[in-house]
Design a protein around this motif. Structure first.
Motif, PDB file in Angstrom:
ATOM      1  N   GLU A  29       0.831  -1.208   0.000  1.00 27.75           N
ATOM      2  CA  GLU A  29       0.000   0.000   0.000  1.00 27.75           C
ATOM      3  C   GLU A  29       0.865   1.258   0.000  1.00 27.75           C
ATOM      4  OE1 GLU A  29      -3.279   0.359  -0.368  1.00 27.75           O
ATOM      5  OE2 GLU A  29      -3.292  -1.797  -0.738  1.00 27.75           O
ATOM      6  N   LYS A  32       2.152   1.717  -3.525  1.00 26.57           N
ATOM      7  CA  LYS A  32       1.089   2.231  -4.387  1.00 26.57           C
ATOM      8  C   LYS A  32       0.883   3.726  -4.155  1.00 26.57           C
ATOM      9  CE  LYS A  32      -2.822  -0.093  -4.895  1.00 26.57           C
ATOM     10  NZ  LYS A  32      -4.172  -0.598  -4.583  1.00 26.57           N
ATOM     11  N   HIS A  33       0.899   4.142  -2.900  1.00 28.53           N
ATOM     12  CA  HIS A  33       0.730   5.551  -2.558  1.00 28.53           C
ATOM     13  C   HIS A  33       1.889   6.388  -3.118  1.00 28.53           C
ATOM     14  CE1 HIS A  33      -0.298   9.136  -0.332  1.00 28.53           C
ATOM     15  NE2 HIS A  33       0.929   9.158   0.176  1.00 28.53           N
ATOM     16  N   VAL A  35       3.869   5.722  -5.685  1.00 29.39           N
ATOM     17  CA  VAL A  35       3.818   5.771  -7.141  1.00 29.39           C
ATOM     18  C   VAL A  35       2.743   6.727  -7.621  1.00 29.39           C
ATOM     19  CG1 VAL A  35       3.282   4.409  -9.208  1.00 29.39           C
ATOM     20  CG2 VAL A  35       4.845   3.501  -7.494  1.00 29.39           C
ATOM     21  N   THR A  36       1.569   6.688  -7.006  1.00 26.01           N
ATOM     22  CA  THR A  36       0.498   7.583  -7.443  1.00 26.01           C
ATOM     23  C   THR A  36       0.798   9.042  -7.109  1.00 26.01           C
ATOM     24  OG1 THR A  36      -0.727   7.162  -5.397  1.00 26.01           O
ATOM     25  CG2 THR A  36      -1.313   5.848  -7.333  1.00 26.01           C
ATOM     26  N   GLU A  37       1.584   9.297  -6.061  1.00 31.64           N
ATOM     27  CA  GLU A  37       1.914  10.669  -5.701  1.00 31.64           C
ATOM     28  C   GLU A  37       3.046  11.242  -6.548  1.00 31.64           C
ATOM     29  OE1 GLU A  37       0.679  12.892  -3.371  1.00 31.64           O
ATOM     30  OE2 GLU A  37      -0.999  11.499  -3.272  1.00 31.64           O
ATOM     31  N   HIS A  38       4.024  10.422  -6.932  1.00 34.03           N
ATOM     32  CA  HIS A  38       5.239  10.948  -7.542  1.00 34.03           C
ATOM     33  C   HIS A  38       5.348  10.747  -9.048  1.00 34.03           C
ATOM     34  CE1 HIS A  38       6.348  10.768  -3.286  1.00 34.03           C
ATOM     35  NE2 HIS A  38       7.113  11.799  -3.576  1.00 34.03           N
ATOM     36  N   GLU A  40       3.429  10.665 -12.954  1.00 30.92           N
ATOM     37  CA  GLU A  40       2.265  11.089 -13.702  1.00 30.92           C
ATOM     38  C   GLU A  40       2.124  10.228 -14.955  1.00 30.92           C
ATOM     39  OE1 GLU A  40       2.864  15.153 -14.681  1.00 30.92           O
ATOM     40  OE2 GLU A  40       2.907  15.791 -12.592  1.00 30.92           O
ATOM     41  N   GLU A  41       0.905  10.047 -15.407  1.00 29.36           N
ATOM     42  CA  GLU A  41       0.681   9.302 -16.654  1.00 29.36           C
ATOM     43  C   GLU A  41       1.036  10.180 -17.835  1.00 29.36           C
ATOM     44  OE1 GLU A  41      -2.857   7.161 -17.531  1.00 29.36           O
ATOM     45  OE2 GLU A  41      -3.140   6.627 -15.436  1.00 29.36           O
TER      46      GLU A  41
END
Length: 67
Positions: A29, A32-33, A35-38, A40-41
């Motif tokens: 978790e 995942k946090h 990666v989603t914070e740092h 961008e797609e």
């Protein structure tokens, strides 16, 4: 010869044990946090690298590297 094979097998077993320990100790978790914070797609339409030359002429190796 047999001792070299035994040492190689021992090293592989130890690496496997260590990798399993590291994999189990990772907080999924938290990863995942992070990666989603740092990260961008990227849009599919945006190309960051242009693989084509402007004039499409045949260049020699020396010309390609800038001499």
């Amino acid at each position: 010869m047999i001792t070299k094979l035994m040492v190689a097998a021992g090293v592989l077993v130890c690496l496997g044990i260590v990798s399993q320990g590291v994999e189990r100790s990772i907080d999924k978790e938290e990863v995942k946090h992070f990666v989603t914070e740092h990260f961008e797609e990227q849009d599919e339409g945006e190309d960051w690298i242009d693989f084509q030359t402007d004039d499409k002429k045949q260049e020699t190796f020396i010309e390609r590297i800038g001499f």
